[in-house]
Design an enzyme around this catalytic site. Structure first.
Site, PDB file in Angstrom:
ATOM      1  N   HIS A 226       0.800  -1.230   0.000  1.00  0.00           N
ATOM      2  CA  HIS A 226       0.000   0.000   0.000  1.00  0.00           C
ATOM      3  C   HIS A 226       0.831   1.278   0.000  1.00  0.00           C
ATOM      4  O   HIS A 226       0.280   2.373  -0.024  1.00  0.00           O
ATOM      5  CB  HIS A 226      -0.934   0.027   1.224  1.00  0.00           C
ATOM      6  CG  HIS A 226      -0.215   0.324   2.506  1.00  0.00           C
ATOM      7  ND1 HIS A 226       0.518  -0.625   3.175  1.00  0.00           N
ATOM      8  CD2 HIS A 226      -0.093   1.463   3.221  1.00  0.00           C
ATOM      9  CE1 HIS A 226       1.059  -0.075   4.256  1.00  0.00           C
ATOM     10  NE2 HIS A 226       0.712   1.186   4.310  1.00  0.00           N
TER      11      HIS A 226
HETATM   12  C1  UD1 Z   1      -1.676   5.590   6.281  1.00  0.00           C
HETATM   13  C2  UD1 Z   1      -0.311   6.035   6.822  1.00  0.00           C
HETATM   14  C3  UD1 Z   1       0.701   4.932   6.584  1.00  0.00           C
HETATM   15  C4  UD1 Z   1       0.225   3.604   7.144  1.00  0.00           C
HETATM   16  C5  UD1 Z   1      -1.151   3.287   6.588  1.00  0.00           C
HETATM   17  C6  UD1 Z   1      -1.685   2.024   7.178  1.00  0.00           C
HETATM   18  C7  UD1 Z   1       0.189   8.449   6.705  1.00  0.00           C
HETATM   19  C8  UD1 Z   1       0.952   9.479   5.992  1.00  0.00           C
HETATM   20  N1  UD1 Z   1       0.163   7.223   6.134  1.00  0.00           N
HETATM   21  O1  UD1 Z   1      -1.526   5.451   4.878  1.00  0.00           O
HETATM   22  O2  UD1 Z   1       1.918   5.271   7.203  1.00  0.00           O
HETATM   23  O3  UD1 Z   1       1.130   2.610   6.781  1.00  0.00           O
HETATM   24  O4  UD1 Z   1      -2.040   4.374   6.896  1.00  0.00           O
HETATM   25  O5  UD1 Z   1      -2.884   1.674   6.586  1.00  0.00           O
HETATM   26  O6  UD1 Z   1      -0.365   8.719   7.748  1.00  0.00           O
HETATM   27  N2  UD1 Z   1      -9.209   4.971   2.881  1.00  0.00           N
HETATM   28  C9  UD1 Z   1     -10.392   4.295   2.989  1.00  0.00           C
HETATM   29  N3  UD1 Z   1     -10.820   3.946   4.238  1.00  0.00           N
HETATM   30  C10 UD1 Z   1     -10.121   4.241   5.353  1.00  0.00           C
HETATM   31  C11 UD1 Z   1      -8.915   4.920   5.224  1.00  0.00           C
HETATM   32  C12 UD1 Z   1      -8.473   5.275   3.997  1.00  0.00           C
HETATM   33  O7  UD1 Z   1     -11.060   4.014   2.012  1.00  0.00           O
HETATM   34  O8  UD1 Z   1     -10.575   3.885   6.462  1.00  0.00           O
HETATM   35  C13 UD1 Z   1      -8.735   5.344   1.546  1.00  0.00           C
HETATM   36  C14 UD1 Z   1      -8.952   6.800   1.260  1.00  0.00           C
HETATM   37  O9  UD1 Z   1      -9.428   6.954  -0.008  1.00  0.00           O
HETATM   38  C15 UD1 Z   1      -7.578   7.416   1.341  1.00  0.00           C
HETATM   39  C16 UD1 Z   1      -6.650   6.251   1.035  1.00  0.00           C
HETATM   40  O10 UD1 Z   1      -7.352   5.079   1.459  1.00  0.00           O
HETATM   41  O11 UD1 Z   1      -7.437   8.478   0.467  1.00  0.00           O
HETATM   42  C17 UD1 Z   1      -5.364   6.346   1.765  1.00  0.00           C
HETATM   43  O12 UD1 Z   1      -5.594   6.543   3.160  1.00  0.00           O
HETATM   44  P1  UD1 Z   1      -4.598   7.485   4.038  1.00  0.00           P
HETATM   45  O13 UD1 Z   1      -4.970   7.393   5.480  1.00  0.00           O
HETATM   46  O14 UD1 Z   1      -4.520   8.817   3.421  1.00  0.00           O
HETATM   47  O15 UD1 Z   1      -3.215   6.836   3.829  1.00  0.00           O
HETATM   48  P2  UD1 Z   1      -2.782   5.327   3.896  1.00  0.00           P
HETATM   49  O16 UD1 Z   1      -2.268   4.946   2.589  1.00  0.00           O
HETATM   50  O17 UD1 Z   1      -3.828   4.466   4.527  1.00  0.00           O
END
Ligand code: UD1
Length: 396
Positions: A226
């Site tokens: 991811h």
């Molecule tokens: C975040 C952390 C990363 C960690 C990861 C674990 C930062 C900078 N990154 O990255 O270090 O390894 O979490 O999972 O803090 N989304 C959903 N549902 C959710 C959460 C996210 O659909 O509950 C989708 C959203 O569209 C979002 C994308 O996933 O834009 C990425 O989520 P985000 O929290 O921005 O970053 P991660 O890649 O999850």
């Protein structure tokens, strides 16, 4: 009334994203245990920023880990880095001013970690013996030395403004000292993520996830992917997928797929690589499933022949489980998992990923050591240090 007169302090825990939940759970338990027989009493309050919000990325973990429901949910959700960090900061400032905790505990390296630490560093309490809370960073000092990673920026900045820095491995101490952090603030205590793993390992064995997926022990590989650096650029993602396709001819790959990666698969039109939940083909041996809860994932990991990942925490968990781990990244902030553990860093080159997996499948791997203090007692070591520091800071 000043709480310290009663020899009681308020601790505020911050969680935001999936890997935070496993790190805070043992701290909450260790504080409860401390309160049963020791002073000062440490009252606890749990704040969830809402960085992760899906049932499968958040609520499920509270259930599996026995975490109490958050006392406060900031409900920020997803957004760009700037917007997400700013939203957390705006909402967290109000919470800090209302509750005025004596300490906040932040863990790991996600946006919620730096956002809340930064608010705490600049807050001004009124009518309180402290000007601001003690900032406690658990899992401090890890460095990938790659400043294109958002997490690396979060780590560097959080450590600079923390008052107590609890570290998981010796490399972290060298990093912090080099960055000018004084030695008195640094405590080598072990790894709270491993506290959680060891606490739940037996219970995880009761999961029926292998039967549900029709898998047999040691006859599958487990994949997580991811990192923006791996999945946000189509060429890189494609190269990794081609390697995985090759590996899957020898061993089926199970892939619980993170929401970020799901989005990229769809927008790049890469469904053809997969079967299952997000798949475009039935005969692919790379099988996508929805993100798993903690216990199911732990069971799958503990019985896998091989794990392929770009996660930080999984490099540590496989090291303790003695499962060969191939890390699809150019660097790691957790060098002890390579030096002493079962981790191999391969980068994103197709040939290198395939060669590393083949070496494992051909039996090249031998189990190695568990790093020092990864014994399930890190949180128990943290709590007395924190309690002592709060007492020292108390007005006399
Ligand atoms: C975040 C952390 C990363 C960690 C990861 C674990 C930062 C900078 N990154 O990255 O270090 O390894 O979490 O999972 O803090 N989304 C959903 N549902 C959710 C959460 C996210 O659909 O509950 C989708 C959203 O569209 C979002 C994308 O996933 O834009 C990425 O989520 P985000 O929290 O921005 O970053 P991660 O890649 O999850």
């Amino acid at each position: 009334m000043d709480k310290t007169k009663n020899n009681e302090f308020l601790i505020m825990h911050v969680v935001g994203a999936r890997p935070n939940f496993m790190k805070i759970a043992p701290l909450i338990r260790a504080i409860e245990k401390h309160n049963q027989k020791s002073y000062p009493k440490l009252r606890q309050i749990l704040v969830h920023t809402g960085q992760h919000y899906d049932e499968k990325m958040s609520a499920l973990f509270f259930d599996h880990l026995g975490l109490p429901r958050p006392d406060i949910d900031l409900g920020v959700g997803s957004a760009s880095h700037a917007v997400q960090t700013a939203e957390i900061m705006k909402r967290f400032e109000k919470v800090l001013l209302e509750h005025r905790p004596d300490a906040i505990i932040v863990v790991g390296d996600v946006n919620s970690t730096i956002a809340c630490a930064l608010v705490a560093a600049k807050i001004e309490y009124t009518n309180h013996h402290r000007r601001k809370p003690l900032i406690v960073h658990v899992e401090a000092g890890l460095r990938s030395f790659d400043r294109t990673m958002p997490e690396e920026i979060n780590r560097l900045l959080t450590d600079q403004i923390s008052d107590l820095l609890f570290i998981t491995e010796e490399s972290a101490k060298e990093n912090l000292l080099r960055e000018g952090i004084t030695e008195e603030k640094i405590f080598f205590v072990g790894n709270v993520m491993i506290d959680t793993l060891l606490h739940h390992l037996e219970k995880a064995q009761q999961s029926d996830i292998l039967e549900k997926l029709g898998l047999k022990e040691k006859q599958y590989a487990l994949l997580t992917l991811h990192r923006p650096s791996n999945v946000d650029r189509k060429e890189t993602f494609l190269q990794i997928l081609e390697a995985l396709e090759e590996i899957s001819r020898e061993i089926p790959i199970i892939f619980p797929i993170h929401p970020r990666t799901q989005q990229r698969v769809k927008s790049f039109g890469l469904e053809r690589f997969f079967s299952g939940f997000l798949g475009g083909r039935n005969d692919s041996q790379i099988r996508t499933i929805e993100p798993l809860g903690y216990l199911d994932f732990l069971k799958l990991m503990s019985l896998a022949r091989l794990v392929l990942t770009d996660s930080g925490g999984i490099q540590e968990e496989t090291t303790v489980l003695g499962i060969p781990c191939i890390t699809i990244r150019e660097n790691t902030e957790r060098p002890v998992t390579i030096k002493e553990g079962s981790n191999t860093l391969v980068g994103t080159n197709k040939g290198k990923i395939i060669a590393a997996a083949q070496a494992v499948l051909n039996g090249a791997f031998t189990k190695r050591k568990i790093p020092p203090l990864w014994d399930g007692r890190a949180a128990e070591r943290i709590v007395p240090v924190l309690a002592q520091k709060l007492l020292e800071d108390r007005p006399r």
